[in-house]
Scaffold this motif. Structure first.
Motif, PDB file in Angstrom:
ATOM      1  N   LEU A  82      35.099 105.755  59.297  1.00 20.10           N
ATOM      2  CA  LEU A  82      36.038 104.979  58.476  1.00 20.10           C
ATOM      3  C   LEU A  82      35.469 104.819  57.060  1.00 20.10           C
ATOM      4  O   LEU A  82      36.175 105.017  56.063  1.00 20.10           O
ATOM      5  CB  LEU A  82      36.278 103.608  59.133  1.00 20.10           C
ATOM      6  CG  LEU A  82      37.160 102.652  58.339  1.00 20.10           C
ATOM      7  CD1 LEU A  82      38.595 103.166  58.271  1.00 20.10           C
ATOM      8  CD2 LEU A  82      37.150 101.257  58.940  1.00 20.10           C
ATOM      9  N   MET A  83      34.176 104.476  56.975  1.00 16.48           N
ATOM     10  CA  MET A  83      33.536 104.317  55.660  1.00 16.48           C
ATOM     11  C   MET A  83      33.498 105.643  54.912  1.00 16.48           C
ATOM     12  O   MET A  83      33.610 105.678  53.687  1.00 16.48           O
ATOM     13  CB  MET A  83      32.110 103.767  55.818  1.00 16.48           C
ATOM     14  CG  MET A  83      32.072 102.330  56.225  1.00 16.48           C
ATOM     15  SD  MET A  83      33.057 101.317  55.087  1.00 16.48           S
ATOM     16  CE  MET A  83      33.932 100.323  56.230  1.00 16.48           C
ATOM     17  N   LEU A  84      33.352 106.724  55.672  1.00 21.98           N
ATOM     18  CA  LEU A  84      33.349 108.068  55.073  1.00 21.98           C
ATOM     19  C   LEU A  84      34.683 108.319  54.349  1.00 21.98           C
ATOM     20  O   LEU A  84      34.716 108.784  53.214  1.00 21.98           O
ATOM     21  CB  LEU A  84      33.131 109.060  56.208  1.00 21.98           C
ATOM     22  CG  LEU A  84      32.913 110.541  55.925  1.00 21.98           C
ATOM     23  CD1 LEU A  84      32.026 111.108  57.039  1.00 21.98           C
ATOM     24  CD2 LEU A  84      34.195 111.290  55.903  1.00 21.98           C
TER      25      LEU A  84
ATOM     26  N   ALA B 120      26.909 115.439  51.147  1.00 17.09           N
ATOM     27  CA  ALA B 120      26.162 114.374  51.835  1.00 17.09           C
ATOM     28  C   ALA B 120      26.989 113.840  53.010  1.00 17.09           C
ATOM     29  O   ALA B 120      26.472 113.681  54.127  1.00 17.09           O
ATOM     30  CB  ALA B 120      25.823 113.245  50.861  1.00 17.09           C
ATOM     31  N   LEU B 121      28.280 113.602  52.777  1.00 16.54           N
ATOM     32  CA  LEU B 121      29.144 113.087  53.848  1.00 16.54           C
ATOM     33  C   LEU B 121      29.233 114.091  54.999  1.00 16.54           C
ATOM     34  O   LEU B 121      29.146 113.723  56.180  1.00 16.54           O
ATOM     35  CB  LEU B 121      30.553 112.799  53.316  1.00 16.54           C
ATOM     36  CG  LEU B 121      30.692 111.757  52.197  1.00 16.54           C
ATOM     37  CD1 LEU B 121      32.151 111.602  51.795  1.00 16.54           C
ATOM     38  CD2 LEU B 121      30.139 110.422  52.646  1.00 16.54           C
ATOM     39  N   ILE B 122      29.375 115.377  54.653  1.00 13.79           N
ATOM     40  CA  ILE B 122      29.503 116.415  55.682  1.00 13.79           C
ATOM     41  C   ILE B 122      28.212 116.518  56.501  1.00 13.79           C
ATOM     42  O   ILE B 122      28.243 116.559  57.735  1.00 13.79           O
ATOM     43  CB  ILE B 122      29.872 117.770  55.027  1.00 13.79           C
ATOM     44  CG1 ILE B 122      31.295 117.697  54.450  1.00 13.79           C
ATOM     45  CG2 ILE B 122      29.751 118.921  56.019  1.00 13.79           C
ATOM     46  CD1 ILE B 122      31.668 118.844  53.525  1.00 13.79           C
TER      47      ILE B 122
ATOM     48  N   GLY C 103      25.965 114.206  56.940  1.00 13.98           N
ATOM     49  CA  GLY C 103      25.820 112.973  57.735  1.00 13.98           C
ATOM     50  C   GLY C 103      26.630 113.071  59.013  1.00 13.98           C
ATOM     51  O   GLY C 103      26.129 112.816  60.119  1.00 13.98           O
ATOM     52  N   GLU C 104      27.886 113.495  58.886  1.00  8.73           N
ATOM     53  CA  GLU C 104      28.766 113.618  60.055  1.00  8.73           C
ATOM     54  C   GLU C 104      28.217 114.680  61.019  1.00  8.73           C
ATOM     55  O   GLU C 104      28.192 114.469  62.236  1.00  8.73           O
ATOM     56  CB  GLU C 104      30.193 113.958  59.580  1.00  8.73           C
ATOM     57  CG  GLU C 104      31.178 114.350  60.663  1.00  8.73           C
ATOM     58  CD  GLU C 104      31.465 113.269  61.698  1.00  8.73           C
ATOM     59  OE1 GLU C 104      31.130 112.103  61.454  1.00  8.73           O
ATOM     60  OE2 GLU C 104      32.016 113.622  62.767  1.00  8.73           O
ATOM     61  N   MET C 105      27.735 115.799  60.462  1.00 17.98           N
ATOM     62  CA  MET C 105      27.232 116.869  61.337  1.00 17.98           C
ATOM     63  C   MET C 105      25.960 116.437  62.067  1.00 17.98           C
ATOM     64  O   MET C 105      25.745 116.804  63.229  1.00 17.98           O
ATOM     65  CB  MET C 105      26.998 118.146  60.532  1.00 17.98           C
ATOM     66  CG  MET C 105      28.329 118.764  60.127  1.00 17.98           C
ATOM     67  SD  MET C 105      28.325 120.492  59.642  1.00 17.98           S
ATOM     68  CE  MET C 105      26.895 120.679  58.698  1.00 17.98           C
ATOM     69  N   THR C 106      25.121 115.633  61.399  1.00 19.80           N
ATOM     70  CA  THR C 106      23.911 115.113  62.060  1.00 19.80           C
ATOM     71  C   THR C 106      24.309 114.300  63.289  1.00 19.80           C
ATOM     72  O   THR C 106      23.755 114.486  64.385  1.00 19.80           O
ATOM     73  CB  THR C 106      23.110 114.201  61.098  1.00 19.80           C
ATOM     74  OG1 THR C 106      22.847 114.900  59.894  1.00 19.80           O
ATOM     75  CG2 THR C 106      21.808 113.732  61.725  1.00 19.80           C
ATOM     76  N   LEU C 107      25.282 113.397  63.110  1.00 17.72           N
ATOM     77  CA  LEU C 107      25.675 112.521  64.224  1.00 17.72           C
ATOM     78  C   LEU C 107      26.340 113.311  65.353  1.00 17.72           C
ATOM     79  O   LEU C 107      26.102 113.041  66.531  1.00 17.72           O
ATOM     80  CB  LEU C 107      26.599 111.403  63.717  1.00 17.72           C
ATOM     81  CG  LEU C 107      25.930 110.392  62.773  1.00 17.72           C
ATOM     82  CD1 LEU C 107      26.924 109.324  62.330  1.00 17.72           C
ATOM     83  CD2 LEU C 107      24.718 109.738  63.416  1.00 17.72           C
TER      84      LEU C 107
ATOM     85  N   LEU D  56      20.506 115.168  50.149  1.00 19.07           N
ATOM     86  CA  LEU D  56      21.791 115.108  49.438  1.00 19.07           C
ATOM     87  C   LEU D  56      22.177 113.676  49.068  1.00 19.07           C
ATOM     88  O   LEU D  56      22.734 113.427  47.993  1.00 19.07           O
ATOM     89  CB  LEU D  56      22.888 115.741  50.294  1.00 19.07           C
ATOM     90  CG  LEU D  56      22.828 117.266  50.376  1.00 19.07           C
ATOM     91  CD1 LEU D  56      23.634 117.778  51.551  1.00 19.07           C
ATOM     92  CD2 LEU D  56      23.349 117.885  49.080  1.00 19.07           C
ATOM     93  N   THR D  57      21.855 112.725  49.958  1.00 18.49           N
ATOM     94  CA  THR D  57      22.186 111.329  49.657  1.00 18.49           C
ATOM     95  C   THR D  57      21.376 110.843  48.456  1.00 18.49           C
ATOM     96  O   THR D  57      21.915 110.203  47.537  1.00 18.49           O
ATOM     97  CB  THR D  57      21.928 110.432  50.889  1.00 18.49           C
ATOM     98  OG1 THR D  57      22.711 110.936  51.966  1.00 18.49           O
ATOM     99  CG2 THR D  57      22.320 108.990  50.621  1.00 18.49           C
TER     100      THR D  57
END
Ligand code: HEM
Length: 126
Positions: A44-46, A77-79, A81-85, A104-105
């Motif tokens: 949601l924050m993404l 960075a968002l991509i 982060g999502e792929m890590t999770l 990236l962050t």
């Protein structure tokens, strides 16, 4: 709504995003339910960080080439982060994604605080 309100929403959303990422990361590592819940809130924050960032970009366009750099590193960075999770959730190796997310962050925060609008701690670097 004034543009500065979008900047405040943007900053609030990426700060929450980083906190939720940490909660989801630890939750998935330990295999408990908090990982899944925090991951949903992270998404949601993404969306909010992306939406407000895109709006700022469109409104401030013409502010310089570094605005293109900012949205590129921000989106990546968002991509990452999502792929890590997602990798963690599936119990697959996630270290490369995680490393990419951290770098990236940091780059996004640096470029964000170097750009002219809002706070510009690092503006002498660009
Ligand atoms: C992890 C994700 C992100 C982080 C950590 C981040 C960080 C930041 C920071 C630190 C600022 C400066 C705030 C200020 O000046 O007070 C900023 C502003 C901004 N961000 Fe992001 N951002 C992220 C994602 C995005 C995305 C996905 C986009 C575009 C789609 C974007 C577009 C912008 C724009 C256009 C600004 C205004 C730049 C300025 O201050 O002149 N950001 N962001």
């Amino acid at each position: 709504m004034p543009l500065i309100a979008f900047l405040h929403t943007h900053v609030t959303s990426w700060v929450l995003l980083l906190i939720l990422f940490a909660v989801a990361y630890v939750g998935y590592k330990n295999g408990n339910k908090s990982g899944k819940i925090a991951h949903m809130a992270f998404r949601l924050m993404l969306l909010i960080a992306f939406g407000t960032g895109l709006y700022l970009y469109l409104q401030l366009n013409g502010g310089g080439a570094f605005y293109h750099v900012k949205i590129t590193v921000g989106l990546l960075a968002l991509i990452f982060g999502e792929m890590t999770l997602v990798k963690l959730k599936k119990n697959k190796p996630s270290n490369v994604m995680f490393g990419g997310f951290v770098i990236l962050t940091l780059a996004t925060i640096f470029v964000g605080y170097a750009l002219p609008y809002g706070l510009s701690f690092f503006n002498s670097f660009i």
